[in-house]
Design a protein around this motif. Structure first.
Motif, PDB file in Angstrom:
ATOM      1  N   GLU A  71       0.836  -1.194   0.060  1.00 17.26           N
ATOM      2  CA  GLU A  71      -0.008   0.050  -0.009  1.00 17.26           C
ATOM      3  C   GLU A  71       0.848   1.269  -0.076  1.00 17.26           C
ATOM      4  OE1 GLU A  71      -3.936  -1.575   2.492  1.00 17.26           O
ATOM      5  OE2 GLU A  71      -2.336  -0.952   3.531  1.00 17.26           O
ATOM      6  N   LYS A  72       2.050   1.168   0.726  1.00 17.17           N
ATOM      7  CA  LYS A  72       2.966   2.231   0.706  1.00 17.17           C
ATOM      8  C   LYS A  72       4.396   1.982   0.614  1.00 17.17           C
ATOM      9  CE  LYS A  72       0.128   5.842   2.950  1.00 17.17           C
ATOM     10  NZ  LYS A  72       0.316   6.729   4.339  1.00 17.17           N
ATOM     11  N   ALA A  73       5.296   2.371  -0.155  1.00 10.76           N
ATOM     12  CA  ALA A  73       6.831   2.057  -0.077  1.00 10.76           C
ATOM     13  C   ALA A  73       7.403   3.434  -0.042  1.00 10.76           C
ATOM     14  CB  ALA A  73       7.002   1.251  -1.498  1.00 10.76           C
ATOM     15  N   VAL A  74       7.864   3.628   1.224  1.00 11.12           N
ATOM     16  CA  VAL A  74       8.288   5.043   1.672  1.00 11.12           C
ATOM     17  C   VAL A  74       9.740   5.068   1.934  1.00 11.12           C
ATOM     18  CG1 VAL A  74       8.419   7.212   2.997  1.00 11.12           C
ATOM     19  CG2 VAL A  74       6.228   6.108   2.504  1.00 11.12           C
ATOM     20  N   VAL A  75      10.701   5.542   1.025  1.00 10.90           N
ATOM     21  CA  VAL A  75      12.113   5.674   1.116  1.00 10.90           C
ATOM     22  C   VAL A  75      12.599   7.085   1.415  1.00 10.90           C
ATOM     23  CG1 VAL A  75      12.449   3.409   0.004  1.00 10.90           C
ATOM     24  CG2 VAL A  75      12.587   5.680  -1.281  1.00 10.90           C
ATOM     25  N   THR A  76      13.745   7.107   2.148  1.00  9.11           N
ATOM     26  CA  THR A  76      14.568   8.589   2.253  1.00  9.11           C
ATOM     27  C   THR A  76      15.739   8.440   1.395  1.00  9.11           C
ATOM     28  OG1 THR A  76      13.535   9.014   4.366  1.00  9.11           O
ATOM     29  CG2 THR A  76      15.653  10.196   3.748  1.00  9.11           C
ATOM     30  N   ILE A  77      15.851   8.950   0.373  1.00 11.76           N
ATOM     31  CA  ILE A  77      16.917   9.224  -0.389  1.00 11.76           C
ATOM     32  C   ILE A  77      17.927  10.263  -0.173  1.00 11.76           C
ATOM     33  CG2 ILE A  77      17.855   9.304  -2.985  1.00 11.76           C
ATOM     34  CD1 ILE A  77      15.077   8.138  -3.728  1.00 11.76           C
ATOM     35  N   SER A  78      18.953   9.936   0.570  1.00 15.67           N
ATOM     36  CA  SER A  78      19.820  10.973   1.131  1.00 15.67           C
ATOM     37  C   SER A  78      20.959  11.455   0.128  1.00 15.67           C
ATOM     38  CB  SER A  78      20.756  10.528   2.594  1.00 15.67           C
ATOM     39  OG  SER A  78      19.738  10.154   3.390  1.00 15.67           O
ATOM     40  N   LYS A  79      21.385  10.486  -0.832  1.00 15.23           N
ATOM     41  CA  LYS A  79      22.371  10.817  -1.594  1.00 15.23           C
ATOM     42  C   LYS A  79      22.119  10.360  -3.196  1.00 15.23           C
ATOM     43  CE  LYS A  79      27.618  10.968  -2.180  1.00 15.23           C
ATOM     44  NZ  LYS A  79      28.835  10.227  -1.477  1.00 15.23           N
ATOM     45  N   VAL A  80      22.422  10.823  -4.205  1.00 17.25           N
ATOM     46  CA  VAL A  80      22.422  10.308  -5.611  1.00 17.25           C
ATOM     47  C   VAL A  80      23.709  10.935  -6.125  1.00 17.25           C
ATOM     48  CG1 VAL A  80      21.208  10.101  -7.790  1.00 17.25           C
ATOM     49  CG2 VAL A  80      20.204  10.353  -5.668  1.00 17.25           C
ATOM     50  N   TYR A  81      24.535  10.005  -6.717  1.00 15.33           N
ATOM     51  CA  TYR A  81      25.611  10.274  -7.488  1.00 15.33           C
ATOM     52  C   TYR A  81      25.953   9.333  -8.651  1.00 15.33           C
ATOM     53  CZ  TYR A  81      28.127   6.431  -4.981  1.00 15.33           C
ATOM     54  OH  TYR A  81      28.494   5.457  -4.396  1.00 15.33           O
ATOM     55  N   LEU A  82      26.653   9.986  -9.743  1.00  9.69           N
ATOM     56  CA  LEU A  82      26.912   9.470 -10.956  1.00  9.69           C
ATOM     57  C   LEU A  82      28.496   8.687 -10.434  1.00  9.69           C
ATOM     58  CD1 LEU A  82      26.106  11.863 -13.696  1.00  9.69           C
ATOM     59  CD2 LEU A  82      25.400   9.467 -13.508  1.00  9.69           C
ATOM     60  N   LYS A  83      28.479   7.559 -10.841  1.00  8.10           N
ATOM     61  CA  LYS A  83      29.847   6.805 -10.584  1.00  8.10           C
ATOM     62  C   LYS A  83      30.611   6.958 -11.871  1.00  8.10           C
ATOM     63  CE  LYS A  83      32.577   4.259  -8.154  1.00  8.10           C
ATOM     64  NZ  LYS A  83      33.037   4.580  -6.933  1.00  8.10           N
ATOM     65  N   GLY A  84      32.015   7.411 -11.974  1.00  4.97           N
ATOM     66  CA  GLY A  84      32.883   7.672 -12.979  1.00  4.97           C
ATOM     67  C   GLY A  84      33.130   6.096 -13.696  1.00  4.97           C
ATOM     68  N   SER A  85      33.526   6.339 -14.936  1.00  2.00           N
ATOM     69  CA  SER A  85      33.815   4.883 -15.685  1.00  2.00           C
ATOM     70  C   SER A  85      34.933   4.291 -14.924  1.00  2.00           C
ATOM     71  CB  SER A  85      34.019   5.349 -17.099  1.00  2.00           C
ATOM     72  OG  SER A  85      33.901   4.104 -17.737  1.00  2.00           O
ATOM     73  N   VAL A  86      35.196   2.925 -15.584  1.00  2.00           N
ATOM     74  CA  VAL A  86      36.338   2.291 -14.913  1.00  2.00           C
ATOM     75  C   VAL A  86      37.761   2.775 -15.185  1.00  2.00           C
ATOM     76  CG1 VAL A  86      35.382   0.031 -15.375  1.00  2.00           C
ATOM     77  CG2 VAL A  86      36.517   1.145 -17.358  1.00  2.00           C
ATOM     78  N   ASP A  87      38.675   2.719 -14.252  1.00  2.99           N
ATOM     79  CA  ASP A  87      40.101   3.249 -14.023  1.00  2.99           C
ATOM     80  C   ASP A  87      40.476   3.280 -15.544  1.00  2.99           C
ATOM     81  OD1 ASP A  87      39.617   4.216 -11.544  1.00  2.99           O
ATOM     82  OD2 ASP A  87      40.584   2.513 -10.561  1.00  2.99           O
ATOM     83  N   GLY A  88      41.329   3.904 -15.848  1.00 10.82           N
ATOM     84  CA  GLY A  88      42.019   3.859 -17.105  1.00 10.82           C
ATOM     85  C   GLY A  88      41.438   4.250 -18.353  1.00 10.82           C
TER      86      GLY A  88
END
Length: 310
Positions: free
Chosen positions: A43-60
């Protein structure tokens, strides 16, 4: 703390989008929108989103960049209010041009309200979770493994990286939080629930919609064509999640239900009739609908019988 109810000016027609627009020689602007597929029995699905970020591509990777934080101020929302809709989480965040392999959501709390044995019960990450309604009684625990540490990973369509360039005119990514697949009872008899989110992303230009139509044909309905409004269309994705949408009049004799902002793939489409009625259609149910790149798929039903059960 913000809630998405305070962001109604940012609501659009449909589960997360990223809007990437050019804004200079080296940066782009990002707007993040959220949407979801609903969950049966929840009936409800409540969440607290504290941070959103883009992850950089693979090293190299010569185009790889470090992490870019899009949201750092907590936002609390009921995911079920976003079915067939979207809401802005982030507006015009500045992002350096580069290649990014995934989006991550850090969720620091939440609760679900479910129907069990005819009673609504609440399962929360803690009894004092601040997103709970005032005076709410918590009946059990909701576990969110890793959600508050490294964050929930959102892979882009076909696991492809997203490249942002300074001359991008527009780039949109749809992020779909599948509630039906993301919450379930913990194994055993503990009575606890666990959140293992199923979240998918795709370029909005590659998303589509399924329009379902219903006509009476030669069948005589007791209330005439308006009785078609008592039917509902059901869309079932590959994971088995179901979304139900009521029909509304398109013409005097044709009623439609439009499922919007869908990830590419194959879906099943069925009908639910009014209580106390049996019916049949000209095509076998459930029917199959394939959503292609930026395209609309149509499923057209015509009634061949309509009988009231005595």
């Amino acid at each position: 703390m913000k809630t998405l109810r305070h962001l109604t000016s940012n609501l659009l027609l449909a589960t997360g989008l990223l809007f990437l627009a050019a804004c200079g020689d080296s940066n782009a602007r990002v707007t993040l929108k959220l949407t979801d597929a609903p969950g049966d029995g929840i009936e409800k699905a409540v969440v607290t989103i504290s941070k959103v970020y883009l992850k950089g591509s693979v090293d190299g990777d010569k185009d790889g960049k470090g992490d870019v934080v899009l949201l750092s101020e907590p936002v609390t929302t009921d995911l079920l209010t976003l079915a067939n809709d979207t809401a802005d989480l982030v507006k015009d965040a500045e992002v350096p041009a580069g290649t990014y392999k995934e989006l991550r959501f850090v969720i620091t709390g939440g609760y679900i309200q479910v129907k069990q044995d005819g009673t609504s019960r609440i399962f929360a990450t803690s009894a004092n979770y601040e997103g709970l309604p005032e005076g709410a009684q918590v009946d059990g625990d909701l576990h969110m493994p890793s959600a508050s540490s490294s964050g929930l990973k959102v892979k882009f369509d076909k696991d492809a990286d997203v490249t942002i360039t300074s001359d991008d005119d527009q780039k949109v990514i749809l992020v779909d939080f599948d509630v039906a697949q993301s919450f379930g009872k913990e194994a055993g008899n503990s009575g606890k629930w666990v959140m293992r989110p199923i979240i998918k992303g795709a370029d909005l230009e590659f998303s589509g919609n399924v329009e379902v139509s219903l006509e009476a044909g030669s069948v005589s309905l007791p209330l005439g064509p308006t009785q078609l409004a008592s039917f509902s269309a059901v869309l079932i994705n590959a994971d088995g999640s179901r979304e139900t949408l009521s029909f509304s009049a398109s013409t005097a004799t044709r009623y439609v239900a439009d499922f919007k902002y869908l990830l590419p793939g194959t879906y099943q489409v069925d009908l639910v009739g009014p209580e106390g009625v049996t019916f049949s259609t000209d095509i076998t149910r459930p029917a199959t609908a394939t959503v292609g790149s930026g395209a609309e798929s149509n499923v057209d039903f015509v009634l061949t019988s309509f009988d009231v059960v005595e």
